[in-house]
Structure formats: C-alpha cells, structure tokens
Design a protein around this motif. Structure first.
Motif, short mmCIF file in Angstrom:
data_model
loop_
_atom_site.label_atom_id
_atom_site.label_comp_id
_atom_site.label_asym_id
_atom_site.label_seq_id
_atom_site.Cartn_x
_atom_site.Cartn_y
_atom_site.Cartn_z
N VAL A 104 -3.31 12.34 1.38
CA VAL A 104 -2.98 10.92 1.47
C VAL A 104 -4.24 10.10 1.79
N GLN A 105 -5.10 10.63 2.66
CA GLN A 105 -6.35 9.92 2.98
C GLN A 105 -7.21 9.74 1.73
N GLU A 106 -7.30 10.81 0.90
CA GLU A 106 -8.11 10.72 -0.31
C GLU A 106 -7.47 9.79 -1.34
N LEU A 107 -6.15 9.79 -1.41
CA LEU A 107 -5.45 8.88 -2.33
C LEU A 107 -5.64 7.43 -1.89
N LEU A 108 -5.64 7.21 -0.58
CA LEU A 108 -5.90 5.86 -0.06
C LEU A 108 -7.31 5.41 -0.40
N PHE A 109 -8.27 6.33 -0.25
CA PHE A 109 -9.66 6.02 -0.59
C PHE A 109 -9.76 5.59 -2.05
N GLY B 175 -9.39 -0.11 -5.83
CA GLY B 175 -8.77 -0.89 -6.89
C GLY B 175 -8.23 -0.05 -8.03
N ALA B 176 -8.29 1.28 -7.87
CA ALA B 176 -7.80 2.18 -8.92
C ALA B 176 -6.30 2.39 -8.79
N LYS B 177 -5.65 2.60 -9.91
CA LYS B 177 -4.20 2.81 -9.90
C LYS B 177 -3.90 4.30 -9.90
N LEU B 178 -3.05 4.72 -8.98
CA LEU B 178 -2.67 6.13 -8.88
C LEU B 178 -1.60 6.49 -9.91
N GLU C 66 -15.29 17.88 -3.06
CA GLU C 66 -15.39 17.69 -4.52
C GLU C 66 -14.39 16.63 -4.98
N LEU C 67 -13.20 16.64 -4.40
CA LEU C 67 -12.19 15.63 -4.74
C LEU C 67 -12.69 14.24 -4.35
N HIS C 68 -13.28 14.13 -3.17
CA HIS C 68 -13.78 12.83 -2.69
C HIS C 68 -14.88 12.31 -3.63
N ALA C 69 -15.79 13.21 -4.03
CA ALA C 69 -16.88 12.81 -4.93
C ALA C 69 -16.32 12.38 -6.29
N LEU C 70 -15.28 13.07 -6.74
CA LEU C 70 -14.64 12.73 -8.00
C LEU C 70 -14.03 11.34 -7.95
N PHE C 71 -13.34 11.03 -6.86
CA PHE C 71 -12.70 9.73 -6.69
C PHE C 71 -13.72 8.61 -6.48
N ALA C 72 -14.91 8.97 -6.00
CA ALA C 72 -15.90 7.94 -5.63
C ALA C 72 -16.74 7.44 -6.80
N GLU C 73 -17.02 8.31 -7.78
CA GLU C 73 -17.99 7.96 -8.83
C GLU C 73 -17.38 7.11 -9.94
N VAL C 74 -17.94 5.94 -10.13
CA VAL C 74 -17.53 5.06 -11.23
C VAL C 74 -18.58 5.17 -12.33
N GLU D 35 0.83 -1.20 0.00
CA GLU D 35 0.00 0.00 0.00
C GLU D 35 0.87 1.26 0.00
N ALA D 36 1.96 1.22 0.75
CA ALA D 36 2.88 2.36 0.78
C ALA D 36 3.44 2.64 -0.62
N ALA D 37 3.81 1.57 -1.32
CA ALA D 37 4.36 1.73 -2.68
C ALA D 37 3.30 2.27 -3.64
N ALA D 38 2.05 1.84 -3.44
CA ALA D 38 0.96 2.31 -4.31
C ALA D 38 0.71 3.81 -4.14
N ILE D 39 0.82 4.30 -2.90
CA ILE D 39 0.56 5.72 -2.61
C ILE D 39 1.78 6.60 -2.92
#
Length: 356
Positions: free
Chosen positions: A66-71, A76-79, A98-106, A20-24
């Motif tokens: 970092v919290q939003e990137l973890l979310f 399963g999304a790649k950063l 707005e960032l959270h909503a952006l990251f949440a919607e598939v 997870e650290a490497a992914a972030i």
C-alpha cells in the motif's frame, strides 16, 4: 494451528481522504480484491481507512505494498490491476527496492501530459539494453510494450538531440513486399502495416507534431525492402514485426547501421507469418548475436504483458501448449531414433548370421 492463529495481528492503514482511498482500493474495491487474492489476510475498507487482519508477515507485506502504491499514485499516476498484482509479486519476493525504483522512473511525458514508465522489471531491462547498446533485439509476446517503448526511446533520443531523425520500418510480409500492386502512394500502401507505430507516435507526440515531423522528413516510415543499399546515420531506427524477416533480410537491415545511430528490433517468435520452411531472421539473429559486443537481446515474458489480466493468462496457456507440443515431438523423435537403431541392429545381426 492454534499457535499460528494467536500470532495474528490487525493494522489500520489511513488514507488522506476518501478520494485517495478510492484511488488505492479501486472503484467498488476492485483493487482491494486483487490484494485479497494475493495475501492471506482479511481486509475491510471503511471510509478512508483499511483494516488488515492476518499473520504478522502478511499484514506487513500488505502495508508495504500500500505504501508503494501510494507513492506511485501521489505522482499523479493511475493505478490498475497490473500495478497491484505485479507490485504484490515483487513485495512477496522481497524485491521492494526494485519495485520502488520502477514506480519512480519517468521515461517521458507525452503531448497530453501522461507520464510513461516501465511497467515491469523485464521492460526496465529492455530499456537499459536500448540505452547501452547500438542494436537491441526485443523479443516477446503481444502486449509486453516492445514497440511502444521503442518509440518512446526514439522520441526521447530525438528530443535530447542524440539523433536527428527517427526511421520506422517493418516487413510487409502479408503483401509479399510487392507493394507496387497496392493502390495509393508509398505511405498509403504501407499504412495498414505500420499502424502500431503510428498509434504510438500519435500518443507520444500528438497528431500535429507528428505530422510536422513527418513532413520535414524527421520521421521516416518505409517498408523493409526500401532499406537496402542505404547507410542509416544519426538516426533511431525501429524494425517492428521482425519475426517475419528472413535471415538475409535481417542481415541486410542490421548492416545498414551507421555512425551515431541506434537500432531496436522487435518481434514475437510465436507469430511468424513466413511461408512454411522459411526460417525467421529474428530467431537466427537472437541466437548468433547474443554474445556480440554492442548488441543486446531481451526476452520479455507473459509476466511483462500489460493488458487485460486474461491476455497474460492466454499467453501463458499458449506457451504451455507450445512446450507440450515440443516435448511430444522430441519424445516421438527419440522413440523413432531408438526404433531405427533397433531395426539397424537386428538387420546387422541377420547379415552376420547369413555370412556365418
């Protein structure tokens, strides 16, 4: 300065594991370097932990990012550097929700299981306009996802049985629309001009499904000239590269809209290939239809470019050059106007003296 230094704080952010650290933080800390370029903090990664040192507000902003990137990553999304840089901008602007909503919607899951999301607030606005309007004009530079997202919305509408077919078209301006001179059948003639649309459909549907839908006529691909005289009902229609339509072609296309249909028109007004002196139909449509009910106009910018960071900087550089050129032309025109006025005034004065 000493007082500010005393207000520094240190916070340690722990990840679930090294993976997870490497992914972030990215391979060889490439994503961590992006964060360091944005925030005035010292960041050190050790194992599955990240230590952040700096002013309290900056440290809090890094923690929020970092919290939003973890979310995002835990879905399963790649950063990539885009999510980090764009996320950092929104966090610094206080637009975390707005960032959270952006990251949440598939929006949709492709044939290969890839989740498709809007990548920027501009893209989200573009998608919202497509949902709300019968006709949407998506204008912006290359790399902003105009075409790909239009195809995503078309496939989603087909899957949800909101439409019964997808129609893709574009002006073959490079061939002068005289496709009869090109070798092969209709599909072979226009294939080179519709490659971006094909690529998007292959990516979203998978090659086999795409071929089946094409054979059944559920997906139709045709040059713009073939739209004349038709009424397109119960269809999701995409006109790509619309900056290369003439005003009469654009009017012809837009008036093909039938019941139960939606149209998305995409184009980049900085890449007009029309003959000199011919005005772009997309430019005219965006101006005269901006207040028409049922028509949405979205202008995507360099900030919405989802390609290599250098591409966004290239777009911005060209935009600055274009603005400088327009400003220079305007200044030259104003000076010429003043010069002409002065000459006319002098001539009038001489005539008055002669009459006297």
């Amino acid at each position: 300065m000493g007082g500010l230094f005393l207000q520094e704080t240190t916070e340690t952010i722990e990840f679930r594991d090294m993976h997870e650290a490497a992914a972030i933080l990215g391979e060889r800390d490439t994503l961590l370097q992006c964060m360091q370029e944005v925030f005035a903090c010292r960041m050190v990664s050790r194992g599955n932990a990240l230590s952040v040192m700096g002013a309290e507000a900056d440290v809090a902003a890094v923690r929020t990012l970092v919290q939003e990137l973890l979310f995002y990553q835990r879905q399963g999304a790649k950063l990539t550097t885009h999510e980090v840089n764009y996320g950092a901008q929104l966090v610094r602007a206080g637009r975390v929700e707005e960032l959270h909503a952006l990251f949440a919607e598939v929006l949709l899951v492709t044939a290969k299981g890839k989740e498709v999301r809007a990548k920027t607030l501009g893209q989200r606005d573009y998608l919202a306009k497509i949902r709300r309007n019968a006709v949407t004009l998506g204008i912006g530079p290359a790399g902003t996802g105009k075409t790909y997202l239009a195809v995503v919305m078309a496939v989603a509408a087909l899957r949800n049985r909101e439409v019964s077919r997808i129609i893709l078209t574009r002006p073959a301006v490079e061939a002068g629309e005289h496709l009869g001179f090109l070798p092969g059948d209709l599909t072979e003639k226009i294939n080179p001009y519709l490659r971006p649309l094909y690529d998007a459909l292959h990516d979203i549907l998978g090659f086999d499904t795409y071929q089946k839908l094409l054979a059944k006529g559920v997906i139709e691909i045709a040059p713009l000239a073939y739209m004349r005289g038709r009424t397109l009902e119960d269809a999701f229609v995409i006109l790509d590269e619309a900056q290369n339509t003439t005003p009469s072609q654009m009017k012809m296309f837009l008036t093909r809209l039938g019941f139960g249909s939606r149209m998305v028109v995409t184009g980049d007004l900085s890449q007009v290939d029309l003959p000199r002196g011919v005005f772009s139909g997309l430019s005219e449509a965006s101006r005269i239809l901006s207040d028409v009910r049922g028509v949405g106009v979205v202008r995507l910018e360099a900030l919405d470019v989802i390609r290599h960071d250098v591409v966004a900087r290239i777009v911005e550089a060209y935009d600055r050059a274009d603005k400088a050129r327009r400003d220079s032309e305007k200044k030259t025109a104003e000076l010429q106007e003043k010069k002409t006025a002065a000459q006319e005034k002098a001539a009038a004065s001489k005539r008055g003296e002669a009459d006297a």
